[in-house]
Scaffold this active site. Structure first.
Site, mmCIF file in Angstrom:
data_model
loop_
_atom_site.group_PDB
_atom_site.id
_atom_site.type_symbol
_atom_site.label_atom_id
_atom_site.label_comp_id
_atom_site.label_asym_id
_atom_site.label_seq_id
_atom_site.Cartn_x
_atom_site.Cartn_y
_atom_site.Cartn_z
ATOM 1 N N SER A 75 0.849 -1.202 0.000
ATOM 2 C CA SER A 75 0.000 0.000 0.000
ATOM 3 C C SER A 75 0.881 1.248 0.000
ATOM 4 C CB SER A 75 -0.910 0.028 1.235
ATOM 5 O OG SER A 75 -1.752 -1.100 1.272
ATOM 6 N N ALA A 173 -4.959 -1.215 -2.490
ATOM 7 C CA ALA A 173 -4.189 -0.550 -1.434
ATOM 8 C C ALA A 173 -5.142 -0.323 -0.263
ATOM 9 C CB ALA A 173 -3.667 0.790 -1.934
ATOM 10 N N LYS A 174 -4.664 -0.581 0.942
ATOM 11 C CA LYS A 174 -5.511 -0.340 2.117
ATOM 12 C C LYS A 174 -5.209 1.080 2.594
ATOM 13 C CE LYS A 174 -6.963 -2.645 6.393
ATOM 14 N NZ LYS A 174 -8.380 -2.833 6.132
ATOM 15 N N SER A 175 -5.826 2.026 1.910
ATOM 16 C CA SER A 175 -5.557 3.429 2.235
ATOM 17 C C SER A 175 -6.720 4.004 3.035
ATOM 18 C CB SER A 175 -5.365 4.242 0.951
ATOM 19 O OG SER A 175 -6.598 4.417 0.297
ATOM 20 N N TYR A 179 -11.662 4.392 2.793
ATOM 21 C CA TYR A 179 -12.686 4.123 3.806
ATOM 22 C C TYR A 179 -13.740 5.231 3.884
ATOM 23 C CZ TYR A 179 -10.459 -0.192 4.687
ATOM 24 O OH TYR A 179 -9.985 -1.476 4.500
#
Ligand SMILES: Cc1ncc(COP(=O)(O)O)c(C=O)c1O
Length: 356
Positions: A75, A173-175, A179
Site C-alpha cells: 500500500s 491498497a488499504k488506504s 474508507y
C-alpha cells in the site's frame, strides 16, 4: 423510518494497550497525537493495516503477520510513501507491542501517514514535502458485526454506493481514503436497519462489504469475486481459499451478478475484524435456509481452530509472541542478541491472492 440504534452501535473495546509504537520507539498512548493541519487529515493520505492476535495455549499468536505487513508495504509503495521500515522491522515492532501490552488477544493497527513538519509547514495537495509518520497501536476488540453474528449470521443490503474504480482509487491498497467509500456503504446500511452493506463494482458486479470480502456457496462450490471486481486482497480471503483447497472443496474466483446473492445457498463475509461471518439475508431476501449453512460452518470451524492454534494451518500462519526474540528497532533496544524472527521465511503465500 431509520433505525436509530445502528448509529450508536460500536464494537466492544474492553482494553487498549497503553503504549504505541512510533517510528521505532514506544510512547505513551496519550502522547500519540498529530497536528490538526497534518496532510493526512485534509487529504486522506494514510495507509494502514488491521491484524488480529489470538489467545492460544502457547500465549498470544499474531495471525498472518508477515502477509499483513507485506500488504502494508505494498500500500505504501502504491502511494509513493518512501519510508525506512522493512518487513522485519514492522513485524518485530508488532511482536514487541503485543508483548508490552500484556493482552492475551488484540487487534493491531499499524498506520503510515503524511504528517506536518511544523518548522517548514506545507499545506498543498502535493504530499512530498510532508514527513511520514508510522505508528502501531493495539486494543482488545470484540466481534465486529456483533456477538451473535458468528453463529446466527447478519442481515445485509446491497449498497446504492459502488466500490471504487481501480483506476481512481486502487482498492488493492488499504488506504485511509478508501474508507470514505466504506463509510458511505456502512452508514447507509446501518440507517436502513442492516448490519452491513455489499457494494457492487463500477460494472455492477458484486465487489465486497464495507470492511469484508464476500464468499458465495452454490451447491458444493465456493465462489468469491476476483481482484478485478475492485476488492481488497483480503488476508482472511486468502486463508479461506487455502482452507478450502486443503479440505478438498472446489473454490473459484468468479465475477458475480447481484442476483446471484439472492439465490445463493450460503453467503459469508471474511475479514480480520469480521473473521468468518455468515450472511442470513440480503435486501430482506433470505439466503438459503436463513441460518448458517453447513459449508460456511465447516470453513468457519477450521478457521477458528487454526487461529486458536488447535489445528495445523496450511502455512506458517501464527506468530507466537512469547516465543519470539525480536531485534528491536530504534531507541528501545533491550534485546541486542535478538534475531529477526522470520527473516529467512519466504514471502508470501498471500501473493498468490493478488493474481486473478
Ligand atoms: C474493504 C475491505 N475488504 C476486505 C477486507 C478483509 O481483508 P482482511 O481479510 O485482510 O482483513 C477488509 C478488512 O481489512 C476491508 O476493509
Amino acid at each position: 423510518m431509520f433505525s436509530k440504534d445502528g448509529k450508536a452501535k460500536d464494537v466492544v473495546t474492553p482494553r487498549i494497550c497503553d503504549v504505541v509504537w512510533h517510528d521505532g520507539e514506544f510512547i505513551k498512548w496519550n502522547d500519540a497525537r498529530v497536528h490538526v493541519m497534518s496532510h493526512v487529515l485534509h487529504y486522506g493520505s494514510s495507509i494502514f493495516e488491521g491484524i488480529r492476535c489470538y489467545a492460544t495455549q502457547r500465549g498470544p499468536a499474531i495471525f498472518r503477520l508477515r502477509e499483513h505487513m507485506q500488504r502494508f508495504l505494498n500500500s505504501a509503495k502504491i502511494y509513493r510513501m518512501d519510508h525506512k521500515w522493512s518487513l522485519d522491522d514492522l513485524c518485530n515492532a508488532s511482536i514487541d507491542l503485543v508483548k508490552r501490552s500484556g493482552l492475551e488477544q488484540c487487534y493491531i493497527r499499524p498506520i503510515l501517514f503524511r504528517s506536518l513538519d511544523e518548522e517548514h509547514p506545507a499545506f498543498g495537495v502535493n504530499p512530498f514535502p510532508n514527513p511520514l509518520a508510522c505508528y502501531i497501536g493495539a486494543w482488545d476488540w470484540g466481534k465486529y458485526l456483533g456477538d451473535e453474528a458468528i453463529e446466527k449470521g447478519v442481515d445485509v443490503c446491497v449498497s446504492t454506493w459502488n466500490r471504487l474504480t481501480s483506476n481512481s482509487m486502487p482498492a488493492m491498497a488499504k488506504s485511509g481514503a478508501n474508507y470514505m467509500n466504506s463509510q458511505l456503504i456502512k452508514m447507509e446500511a446501518l440507517l436502513n436497519g442492516f448490519a452491513e452493506g455489499i457494494a457492487l463494482d463500477d460494472r455492477g458486479y458484486v465487489s465486497e462489504g464495507s470492511g469484508e470480502n464476500i464468499f458465495l456457496v452454490s451447491g458444493d462450490v465456493v465462489l468469491t469475486p476476483p481482484l478485478s471486481s475492485s476488492i481488497l486482497p483480503g488476508i482472511t480471503r486468502d486463508s479461506v481459499i487455502q482452507i478450502c483447497h486443503e479440505m478438498g472443496m472446489t473454490i473459484k474466483e468468479r465475477t458475480l451478478q447481484r442476483a446471484a446473492l439472492y439465490v445463493a445457498d450460503e453467503l459469508f463475509f471474511s475479514g480480520t475484524a469480521a473473521e468468518i461471518t455468515p450472511i442470513r439475508s440480503v435486501d430482506r431476501i433470505t439466503v438459503g435456509s436463513g441460518e448458517r449453512g453447513p459449508i460456511t460452518e465447516k470453513i468457519q470451524t477450521a478457521f477458528f481452530k487454526i487461529t486458536k492454534g488447535e489445528r495445523k494451518a496450511p502455512g506458517d500462519w501464527l506468530t507466537y509472541v512469547k516465543e519470539k526474540q525480536t531485534a528491536r528497532v530504534g531507541k528501545d533496544v533491550s534485546d541486542e542478541s535478538g534475531v529477526a524472527p522470520n527473516s529467512s521465511e519466504p514471502v508470501l503465500n498471500y501473493q498468490t491472492a493478488i493474481r486473478d
